[in-house]
Design a protein around this motif. Structure first.
Motif, PDB file in Angstrom:
ATOM      1  N   SER A   5       0.874  -1.583   0.153  1.00 43.89           N
ATOM      2  CA  SER A   5      -0.170   0.010   0.284  1.00 43.89           C
ATOM      3  C   SER A   5       1.169   1.413  -0.037  1.00 43.89           C
ATOM      4  O   SER A   5       2.123   1.592   0.279  1.00 43.89           O
ATOM      5  CB  SER A   5      -1.226  -0.055   0.790  1.00 43.89           C
ATOM      6  OG  SER A   5      -2.194  -1.179   1.258  1.00 43.89           O
ATOM      7  N   ASP A  35      -5.855  11.371  -5.330  1.00 44.77           N
ATOM      8  CA  ASP A  35      -7.036   9.891  -5.613  1.00 44.77           C
ATOM      9  C   ASP A  35      -6.626   9.282  -7.122  1.00 44.77           C
ATOM     10  O   ASP A  35      -6.631   8.262  -7.135  1.00 44.77           O
ATOM     11  CB  ASP A  35      -7.675  10.740  -5.700  1.00 44.77           C
ATOM     12  CG  ASP A  35      -9.114   9.914  -5.222  1.00 44.77           C
ATOM     13  OD1 ASP A  35      -9.139   8.524  -4.690  1.00 44.77           O
ATOM     14  OD2 ASP A  35     -10.366  10.107  -6.326  1.00 44.77           O
ATOM     15  N   LYS A  36      -6.572  10.523  -7.979  1.00 39.71           N
ATOM     16  CA  LYS A  36      -6.845  10.171  -9.029  1.00 39.71           C
ATOM     17  C   LYS A  36      -4.873   9.780  -8.919  1.00 39.71           C
ATOM     18  O   LYS A  36      -4.729   8.014 -11.398  1.00 39.71           O
ATOM     19  CB  LYS A  36      -6.131  11.644 -10.827  1.00 39.71           C
ATOM     20  CG  LYS A  36      -5.989  11.168 -11.731  1.00 39.71           C
ATOM     21  CD  LYS A  36      -5.472  12.479 -12.728  1.00 39.71           C
ATOM     22  CE  LYS A  36      -5.542  12.073 -13.811  1.00 39.71           C
ATOM     23  NZ  LYS A  36      -5.241  13.800 -14.930  1.00 39.71           N
ATOM     24  N   GLY A  38      -3.963   6.970  -7.671  1.00 35.88           N
ATOM     25  CA  GLY A  38      -3.932   5.964  -7.058  1.00 35.88           C
ATOM     26  C   GLY A  38      -3.797   5.600  -5.667  1.00 35.88           C
ATOM     27  O   GLY A  38      -3.631   4.219  -5.617  1.00 35.88           O
ATOM     28  N   ASP A  40      -3.671   4.291  -1.544  1.00 38.76           N
ATOM     29  CA  ASP A  40      -4.580   4.050  -0.963  1.00 38.76           C
ATOM     30  C   ASP A  40      -4.293   5.002   0.661  1.00 38.76           C
ATOM     31  O   ASP A  40      -6.057   5.782   0.122  1.00 38.76           O
ATOM     32  CB  ASP A  40      -3.645   2.656  -0.420  1.00 38.76           C
ATOM     33  CG  ASP A  40      -3.345   1.641  -1.721  1.00 38.76           C
ATOM     34  OD1 ASP A  40      -4.258   1.478  -2.219  1.00 38.76           O
ATOM     35  OD2 ASP A  40      -2.037   1.767  -1.351  1.00 38.76           O
ATOM     36  N   ASN A  66     -11.924   8.527  -3.419  1.00 40.78           N
ATOM     37  CA  ASN A  66     -11.286   6.700  -3.198  1.00 40.78           C
ATOM     38  C   ASN A  66      -9.878   6.644  -2.533  1.00 40.78           C
ATOM     39  O   ASN A  66     -10.218   5.683  -1.662  1.00 40.78           O
ATOM     40  CB  ASN A  66     -10.926   6.530  -5.169  1.00 40.78           C
ATOM     41  CG  ASN A  66     -12.513   6.062  -5.903  1.00 40.78           C
ATOM     42  OD1 ASN A  66     -13.532   6.167  -5.493  1.00 40.78           O
ATOM     43  ND2 ASN A  66     -11.885   6.202  -6.214  1.00 40.78           N
ATOM     44  N   SER A  67      -9.364   7.105  -2.502  1.00 36.36           N
ATOM     45  CA  SER A  67      -8.450   7.251  -1.462  1.00 36.36           C
ATOM     46  C   SER A  67      -9.169   7.455   0.093  1.00 36.36           C
ATOM     47  O   SER A  67      -9.847   8.355   0.258  1.00 36.36           O
ATOM     48  CB  SER A  67      -6.844   8.113  -1.429  1.00 36.36           C
ATOM     49  OG  SER A  67      -6.598   8.421  -2.607  1.00 36.36           O
ATOM     50  N   THR A 247       2.216  -1.714  -6.684  1.00 35.08           N
ATOM     51  CA  THR A 247       1.203  -1.085  -6.003  1.00 35.08           C
ATOM     52  C   THR A 247      -0.934  -0.487  -6.891  1.00 35.08           C
ATOM     53  O   THR A 247      -0.121  -1.233  -7.825  1.00 35.08           O
ATOM     54  CB  THR A 247       1.675   0.374  -5.730  1.00 35.08           C
ATOM     55  OG1 THR A 247       2.198   1.391  -6.858  1.00 35.08           O
ATOM     56  CG2 THR A 247       2.872   0.353  -5.184  1.00 35.08           C
ATOM     57  N   ASN A 248      -1.122   0.553  -5.766  1.00 32.61           N
ATOM     58  CA  ASN A 248      -2.213   0.440  -6.968  1.00 32.61           C
ATOM     59  C   ASN A 248      -2.004   1.799  -7.563  1.00 32.61           C
ATOM     60  O   ASN A 248      -3.313   2.726  -8.391  1.00 32.61           O
ATOM     61  CB  ASN A 248      -3.648   0.767  -5.858  1.00 32.61           C
ATOM     62  CG  ASN A 248      -4.344  -0.506  -5.483  1.00 32.61           C
ATOM     63  OD1 ASN A 248      -4.449  -1.410  -5.942  1.00 32.61           O
ATOM     64  ND2 ASN A 248      -4.221  -0.004  -3.946  1.00 32.61           N
ATOM     65  N   ILE A 249      -0.861   2.342  -7.678  1.00 37.17           N
ATOM     66  CA  ILE A 249      -0.354   4.126  -8.045  1.00 37.17           C
ATOM     67  C   ILE A 249      -0.799   3.278  -9.700  1.00 37.17           C
ATOM     68  O   ILE A 249      -0.353   2.335 -10.744  1.00 37.17           O
ATOM     69  CB  ILE A 249       0.964   3.904  -8.035  1.00 37.17           C
ATOM     70  CG1 ILE A 249       1.161   3.981  -6.082  1.00 37.17           C
ATOM     71  CG2 ILE A 249       1.461   5.369  -8.908  1.00 37.17           C
ATOM     72  CD1 ILE A 249      -0.084   5.458  -6.014  1.00 37.17           C
ATOM     73  N   ARG A 250      -0.999   4.709 -10.577  1.00 38.38           N
ATOM     74  CA  ARG A 250      -0.779   4.314 -12.131  1.00 38.38           C
ATOM     75  C   ARG A 250      -0.313   5.412 -12.114  1.00 38.38           C
ATOM     76  O   ARG A 250      -0.223   6.564 -12.465  1.00 38.38           O
ATOM     77  CB  ARG A 250      -2.893   4.846 -12.542  1.00 38.38           C
ATOM     78  CG  ARG A 250      -3.345   4.574 -12.165  1.00 38.38           C
ATOM     79  CD  ARG A 250      -4.828   5.303 -11.818  1.00 38.38           C
ATOM     80  NE  ARG A 250      -6.411   4.614 -11.511  1.00 38.38           N
ATOM     81  CZ  ARG A 250      -6.945   5.070 -10.700  1.00 38.38           C
ATOM     82  NH1 ARG A 250      -6.418   6.059  -9.887  1.00 38.38           N
ATOM     83  NH2 ARG A 250      -7.460   4.493  -9.561  1.00 38.38           N
ATOM     84  N   TYR A 253       0.913   8.974 -14.473  1.00 33.63           N
ATOM     85  CA  TYR A 253       0.324   9.762 -14.124  1.00 33.63           C
ATOM     86  C   TYR A 253       1.407  11.194 -12.917  1.00 33.63           C
ATOM     87  O   TYR A 253       1.328  11.777 -12.263  1.00 33.63           O
ATOM     88  CB  TYR A 253      -0.772  10.028 -13.046  1.00 33.63           C
ATOM     89  CG  TYR A 253      -2.163   9.350 -14.032  1.00 33.63           C
ATOM     90  CD1 TYR A 253      -2.444  10.445 -15.331  1.00 33.63           C
ATOM     91  CD2 TYR A 253      -3.011   8.842 -13.789  1.00 33.63           C
ATOM     92  CE1 TYR A 253      -3.416  10.155 -16.040  1.00 33.63           C
ATOM     93  CE2 TYR A 253      -4.265   8.527 -14.821  1.00 33.63           C
ATOM     94  CZ  TYR A 253      -4.444   8.380 -15.528  1.00 33.63           C
ATOM     95  OH  TYR A 253      -5.697   8.565 -16.000  1.00 33.63           O
TER      96      TYR A 253
END
Length: 499
Positions: A5, A35-36, A38, A40, A66-67, A247-250, A253
């Motif tokens: 995370s 948040d965009k 990603g 957590d 969402n975060s 990770t959930n990172i996009r 960006y």
């Protein structure tokens, strides 16, 4: 596949950077961007610090991101109660645990600290919030005591424990051993927060994950107290690209996020900043550029591409430039040169570079045209006839430009945040929305109030083709217009030659 995370503390620890104070509208912009991206968790602030901080955390919670949103609090009931009133998802409590901090800050018995930690973890959990507990200055705290306090809060129901390297004295080796030992002792997830006093924050965070850490605390561009924190982009890409840890990172960006925080914080990144810096994927050396033009992985890591992080590869011209990169620029502009002519062009460019001058794409083509005897044949698509700039205390900066495009007169106007901005927007309007200005830099190349300003701009069209040019004048606005018009002219000519 293993996943960790990402807990971003740009809005809390990042704002503790000397000289930074984000107003509410900046905090909201950054929170939305995180948040965009990603992340957590977003640590939105320290609500008990000021009334403004409290309101900012509340407003970020209201965004419905969402975060998950976290708030910081001392091991003090009043702090925790204020944090609860913001309706965050998580409350992050901390207390000093190293001997030096306990003796010189809170001056409490160390057994009492454990009891209070347990009491407030239970208090937070009883009120329905997630709880993170930090033993501040953990890396200078005796490991036996760390184990005791962490085990105590684990049994009290804490959701995650944080191991902060508060003053940045850990090394990758010591951090690995510490996290490994704690992971063997605890069942609750482990998070790390590393400071960069010795330039080891990213390495220490990386080592912690290798040892089993479940979450990383980072900031955008590594901003934070003193020398800053572990950099989000560096940590994430090291995990993704070197270890296959997700990770959930996009990641596409990352550059966009970095530039937003750079602009809002006012802290300019050095061009050689890893991953997101201007030069992260730039090549000047002839050997490197030749290799990259053949196959990008020859002189880049290979496991990471510029597109992965929202960047672009650049081949830069300078005194280290080689024939292949110069030939590529000329071919892209529609010029075919023989080997003898290419040698002369290359020698001239190196001569200019040796004098300390920056060589732009436009310089390459101008030198080529002079050597090939074609300069007199230049046809400018756009010519500026007249430019009028209005500015003042009570006047919105406005630019009006009269131009001749392909022999036809055209007038455009635009407003901006300043005279240069207005002028550049007016020039962009001349050629339509498919051409945009992606970079703008200015240097004074002589002293005094009549200093000559040298402006460098990069212009890009909708196909992604870009061109760099410069203008020089005692008038900053006119130098900017000259540079943009030169770049746009060559970009348009390149397009027509290759049509």
């Amino acid at each position: 596949m293993r996943k960790v995370s990402v807990y971003d503390t740009t809005l809390r620890d990042g704002e503790q950077t000397p000289g930074i104070s984000f107003p509410l509208n900046y905090k909201i912009q950054i929170a939305k961007q995180l948040d965009k991206l990603g992340v957590d968790y977003i640590e939105a602030g320290f609500p008990a610090a000021t009334k403004g901080e409290f309101e900012a955390v509340k407003e970020i919670v209201k965004l419905g991101l969402n975060s998950k949103i976290s708030a910081l609090a001392r091991l003090v009931k009043e702090d925790i109660d204020v944090a609860m009133k913001t309706d965050v998802d998580m409350i992050h409590i901390f207390v000093p645990t190293s001997k030096i901090q306990v003796e010189h800050t809170i001056k409490k018995d160390r057994e009492e600290i454990i009891q209070e930690a347990v009491r407030y973890v239970e208090y937070i959990k009883d009120h329905g919030f997630e709880c993170m507990f930090s033993a501040m200055d953990a890396t200078r705290t005796e490991v036996d005591y760390l184990k005791r306090i962490y085990k105590a809060v684990e049994e009290a129901g804490v959701d995650i424990i944080n191991v902060p390297d508060t003053v940045g004295v850990a090394t990758p080796f010591s951090m690995y051993e510490l996290i490994k030992e704690l992971k063997e002792h605890l069942k609750v997830p482990v998070d790390v927060h590393c400071h960069n006093d010795f330039g080891l924050a990213t390495a220490n965070t990386y080592a912690a994950v290798k040892a089993g850490a479940d979450e990383v605390q980072v900031t955008v561009n590594g901003i934070g107290e003193r020398a800053g924190n572990a950099c989000l982009a560096e940590v994430v890409m090291a995990l993704h690209a070197l270890e296959g840890i997700k990770t959930n990172i996009r990641t596409e960006y990352l550059v966009e996020t970095s530039r937003l925080v750079e602009r809002l914080s006012g802290i300019k990144l050095p061009p050689n900043t890893p991953i997101v810096g201007e030069n992260a994927f730039a090549h000047e050396s002839g050997i490197h550029a030749h290799g990259v033009l053949k196959h990008a992985a020859t002189f880049e890591p290979g496991v990471i591409t510029p597109e992965m992080v929202g960047h672009k590869r650049r081949i830069v011209i300078g005194k280290h430039a080689g024939r292949h990169q110069i030939k590529k620029i000329l071919e892209d502009a529609g010029y075919a040169v023989d080997e003898e002519t290419l040698t002369k062009i290359t020698e001239k460019i190196k001569e200019i570079g040796d004098k300390g001058k920056k060589v732009t794409d436009l310089d390459v083509i101008t030198i080529a045209e002079v050597i090939m005897g074609e300069l007199s044949k230049e046809e400018r698509v756009i010519n500026i006839d007249e430019a009028t700039i209005l500015t003042g205390n009570k006047i919105t900066p406005t630019a009006v430009i009269n131009a001749i495009i392909d022999g036809k007169k055209k007038v455009t106007s635009a407003i901006g945040v300043g005279p240069v901005d207005a002028a550049l927007k007016a020039v962009a309007e001349l050629v339509g929305e498919d051409v945009k200005i992606t970079e703008f830099k200015m240097d004074a190349i002589s002293g005094g109030s009549d200093a000559i300003a040298e402006v460098y701009v990069t212009v890009e069209d909708k196909e992604g083709r870009s061109f760099t040019a410069k203008g020089a004048s005692t008038d900053i606005v006119m130098a900017s217009i000259e540079a943009v018009i030169s770049a746009v002219n060559y970009l348009l000519r390149m397009r027509r030659k290759n049509a």
